[in-house]
Design a protein around this motif. Sequence first.
Motif, PDB file in Angstrom:
ATOM      1  N   MET A   1     -78.540  25.892   4.262  1.00 24.31           N
ATOM      2  CA  MET A   1     -78.339  24.767   5.140  1.00 24.31           C
ATOM      3  C   MET A   1     -77.149  23.934   4.675  1.00 24.31           C
ATOM      4  O   MET A   1     -76.445  23.374   5.502  1.00 24.31           O
ATOM      5  CB  MET A   1     -79.613  23.922   5.211  1.00 24.31           C
ATOM      6  N   GLU A   2     -76.945  23.897   3.363  1.00 30.49           N
ATOM      7  CA  GLU A   2     -75.783  23.171   2.851  1.00 30.49           C
ATOM      8  C   GLU A   2     -74.493  23.823   3.342  1.00 30.49           C
ATOM      9  O   GLU A   2     -73.534  23.121   3.681  1.00 30.49           O
ATOM     10  CB  GLU A   2     -75.812  23.118   1.334  1.00 30.49           C
ATOM     11  N   ASN A   3     -74.461  25.149   3.363  1.00 28.26           N
ATOM     12  CA  ASN A   3     -73.266  25.848   3.858  1.00 28.26           C
ATOM     13  C   ASN A   3     -73.021  25.541   5.320  1.00 28.26           C
ATOM     14  O   ASN A   3     -71.868  25.369   5.744  1.00 28.26           O
ATOM     15  CB  ASN A   3     -73.402  27.359   3.659  1.00 28.26           C
ATOM     16  N   LEU A   4     -74.074  25.490   6.111  1.00 26.92           N
ATOM     17  CA  LEU A   4     -73.916  25.172   7.528  1.00 26.92           C
ATOM     18  C   LEU A   4     -73.391  23.750   7.710  1.00 26.92           C
ATOM     19  O   LEU A   4     -72.518  23.505   8.544  1.00 26.92           O
ATOM     20  CB  LEU A   4     -75.235  25.358   8.274  1.00 26.92           C
ATOM     21  N   ALA A   5     -73.910  22.819   6.929  1.00 25.51           N
ATOM     22  CA  ALA A   5     -73.443  21.431   7.010  1.00 25.51           C
ATOM     23  C   ALA A   5     -71.968  21.341   6.617  1.00 25.51           C
ATOM     24  O   ALA A   5     -71.177  20.638   7.270  1.00 25.51           O
ATOM     25  CB  ALA A   5     -74.294  20.532   6.134  1.00 25.51           C
ATOM     26  N   PHE A   6     -71.594  22.063   5.575  1.00 24.19           N
ATOM     27  CA  PHE A   6     -70.192  22.077   5.140  1.00 24.19           C
ATOM     28  C   PHE A   6     -69.288  22.637   6.239  1.00 24.19           C
ATOM     29  O   PHE A   6     -68.236  22.078   6.548  1.00 24.19           O
ATOM     30  CB  PHE A   6     -70.051  22.900   3.858  1.00 24.19           C
ATOM     31  N   LEU A   7     -69.693  23.755   6.838  1.00 21.52           N
ATOM     32  CA  LEU A   7     -68.907  24.363   7.904  1.00 21.52           C
ATOM     33  C   LEU A   7     -68.777  23.423   9.093  1.00 21.52           C
ATOM     34  O   LEU A   7     -67.700  23.303   9.689  1.00 21.52           O
ATOM     35  CB  LEU A   7     -69.535  25.687   8.347  1.00 21.52           C
ATOM     36  N   SER A   8     -69.852  22.760   9.445  1.00 21.52           N
ATOM     37  CA  SER A   8     -69.821  21.825  10.565  1.00 21.52           C
ATOM     38  C   SER A   8     -68.823  20.697  10.299  1.00 21.52           C
ATOM     39  O   SER A   8     -68.005  20.359  11.167  1.00 21.52           O
ATOM     40  CB  SER A   8     -71.211  21.250  10.807  1.00 21.52           C
ATOM     41  N   ARG A   9     -68.876  20.125   9.112  1.00 28.34           N
ATOM     42  CA  ARG A   9     -67.923  19.050   8.765  1.00 28.34           C
ATOM     43  C   ARG A   9     -66.489  19.559   8.837  1.00 28.34           C
ATOM     44  O   ARG A   9     -65.605  18.889   9.367  1.00 28.34           O
ATOM     45  CB  ARG A   9     -68.223  18.495   7.373  1.00 28.34           C
ATOM     46  N   ALA A  10     -66.259  20.753   8.300  1.00 25.57           N
ATOM     47  CA  ALA A  10     -64.905  21.310   8.299  1.00 25.57           C
ATOM     48  C   ALA A  10     -64.409  21.533   9.729  1.00 25.57           C
ATOM     49  O   ALA A  10     -63.245  21.260  10.036  1.00 25.57           O
ATOM     50  CB  ALA A  10     -64.874  22.624   7.520  1.00 25.57           C
ATOM     51  N   MET A  11     -65.274  22.015  10.597  1.00 26.95           N
ATOM     52  CA  MET A  11     -64.882  22.259  11.982  1.00 26.95           C
ATOM     53  C   MET A  11     -64.622  20.952  12.718  1.00 26.95           C
ATOM     54  O   MET A  11     -63.689  20.856  13.515  1.00 26.95           O
ATOM     55  CB  MET A  11     -65.950  23.083  12.694  1.00 26.95           C
ATOM     56  N   HIS A  12     -65.434  19.941  12.435  1.00 29.93           N
ATOM     57  CA  HIS A  12     -65.219  18.633  13.064  1.00 29.93           C
ATOM     58  C   HIS A  12     -63.930  17.984  12.569  1.00 29.93           C
ATOM     59  O   HIS A  12     -63.277  17.254  13.311  1.00 29.93           O
ATOM     60  CB  HIS A  12     -66.412  17.710  12.808  1.00 29.93           C
ATOM     61  N   ASP A  13     -63.559  18.245  11.335  1.00 31.88           N
ATOM     62  CA  ASP A  13     -62.366  17.631  10.747  1.00 31.88           C
ATOM     63  C   ASP A  13     -61.087  18.422  11.000  1.00 31.88           C
ATOM     64  O   ASP A  13     -59.998  17.925  10.737  1.00 31.88           O
ATOM     65  CB  ASP A  13     -62.544  17.466   9.232  1.00 31.88           C
ATOM     66  N   ASP A  14     -61.212  19.630  11.502  1.00 30.19           N
ATOM     67  CA  ASP A  14     -60.046  20.483  11.717  1.00 30.19           C
ATOM     68  C   ASP A  14     -59.111  19.869  12.762  1.00 30.19           C
ATOM     69  O   ASP A  14     -59.574  19.337  13.775  1.00 30.19           O
ATOM     70  CB  ASP A  14     -60.489  21.877  12.177  1.00 30.19           C
ATOM     71  N   PRO A  15     -57.802  19.920  12.537  1.00 28.97           N
ATOM     72  CA  PRO A  15     -56.842  19.366  13.489  1.00 28.97           C
ATOM     73  C   PRO A  15     -56.934  19.990  14.893  1.00 28.97           C
ATOM     74  O   PRO A  15     -56.535  19.351  15.874  1.00 28.97           O
ATOM     75  CB  PRO A  15     -55.479  19.668  12.867  1.00 28.97           C
TER      76      PRO A  15
ATOM     77  N   GLY B   1     -59.488  20.424  16.547  1.00 29.64           N
ATOM     78  CA  GLY B   1     -60.543  19.717  17.264  1.00 29.64           C
ATOM     79  C   GLY B   1     -61.820  20.521  17.343  1.00 29.64           C
ATOM     80  O   GLY B   1     -61.817  21.747  17.307  1.00 29.64           O
ATOM     81  N   VAL B   2     -62.902  19.798  17.484  1.00 29.26           N
ATOM     82  CA  VAL B   2     -64.224  20.420  17.489  1.00 29.26           C
ATOM     83  C   VAL B   2     -64.404  21.335  18.704  1.00 29.26           C
ATOM     84  O   VAL B   2     -65.157  22.306  18.645  1.00 29.26           O
ATOM     85  CB  VAL B   2     -65.328  19.356  17.388  1.00 29.26           C
ATOM     86  N   ASP B   3     -63.701  21.064  19.799  1.00 30.00           N
ATOM     87  CA  ASP B   3     -63.827  21.915  20.986  1.00 30.00           C
ATOM     88  C   ASP B   3     -63.389  23.345  20.694  1.00 30.00           C
ATOM     89  O   ASP B   3     -63.919  24.285  21.282  1.00 30.00           O
ATOM     90  CB  ASP B   3     -63.020  21.354  22.154  1.00 30.00           C
ATOM     91  N   HIS B   4     -62.434  23.502  19.805  1.00 30.92           N
ATOM     92  CA  HIS B   4     -61.971  24.843  19.426  1.00 30.92           C
ATOM     93  C   HIS B   4     -63.109  25.643  18.796  1.00 30.92           C
ATOM     94  O   HIS B   4     -63.159  26.860  18.926  1.00 30.92           O
ATOM     95  CB  HIS B   4     -60.794  24.731  18.458  1.00 30.92           C
ATOM     96  N   PHE B   5     -64.018  24.957  18.136  1.00 30.53           N
ATOM     97  CA  PHE B   5     -65.127  25.598  17.428  1.00 30.53           C
ATOM     98  C   PHE B   5     -66.451  25.379  18.164  1.00 30.53           C
ATOM     99  O   PHE B   5     -67.511  25.351  17.548  1.00 30.53           O
ATOM    100  CB  PHE B   5     -65.244  25.023  16.012  1.00 30.53           C
ATOM    101  N   SER B   6     -66.417  25.236  19.465  1.00 30.53           N
ATOM    102  CA  SER B   6     -67.615  24.847  20.213  1.00 30.53           C
ATOM    103  C   SER B   6     -68.790  25.804  20.011  1.00 30.53           C
ATOM    104  O   SER B   6     -69.931  25.356  19.852  1.00 30.53           O
ATOM    105  CB  SER B   6     -67.304  24.689  21.698  1.00 30.53           C
ATOM    106  N   ALA B   7     -68.550  27.105  20.002  1.00 31.81           N
ATOM    107  CA  ALA B   7     -69.655  28.063  19.841  1.00 31.81           C
ATOM    108  C   ALA B   7     -70.293  27.954  18.457  1.00 31.81           C
ATOM    109  O   ALA B   7     -71.510  27.751  18.357  1.00 31.81           O
ATOM    110  CB  ALA B   7     -69.190  29.483  20.126  1.00 31.81           C
ATOM    111  N   PRO B   8     -69.520  28.073  17.361  1.00 32.24           N
ATOM    112  CA  PRO B   8     -70.170  27.974  16.053  1.00 32.24           C
ATOM    113  C   PRO B   8     -70.803  26.611  15.794  1.00 32.24           C
ATOM    114  O   PRO B   8     -71.862  26.539  15.161  1.00 32.24           O
ATOM    115  CB  PRO B   8     -69.063  28.275  15.044  1.00 32.24           C
TER     116      PRO B   8
END
Length: 69
Positions: free
Chosen positions: A1-15, A17-24
């Motif tokens: 779950m920690e890995n999922l939280a880390f990935l989510s933060r990284a995707m939200h912070d990516d330049p 934008g979060v829409d690019h990562f909408s599926a994951p």
Amino acid sequence: MENLAFLSRAMHDDPKGVDHFSAPVAWIEETQEKVSDRSGEVIVKHEAEIVQTLKRINDWMQHHPEDYR
């Protein structure tokens, strides 16, 4: 779950934008809702689902090599 939280933060912070990562992001949020209690017993109960979510994200990322870091 920690890995999922880390990935989510990284995707939200990516330049890009979060829409690019909408599926994951959706897969992560779905798993986080199902496993809201992070106690060891609950994690073990949902282990297969957590691993499956990580595999889905890995597959998605492999189809988007420009995002795979």
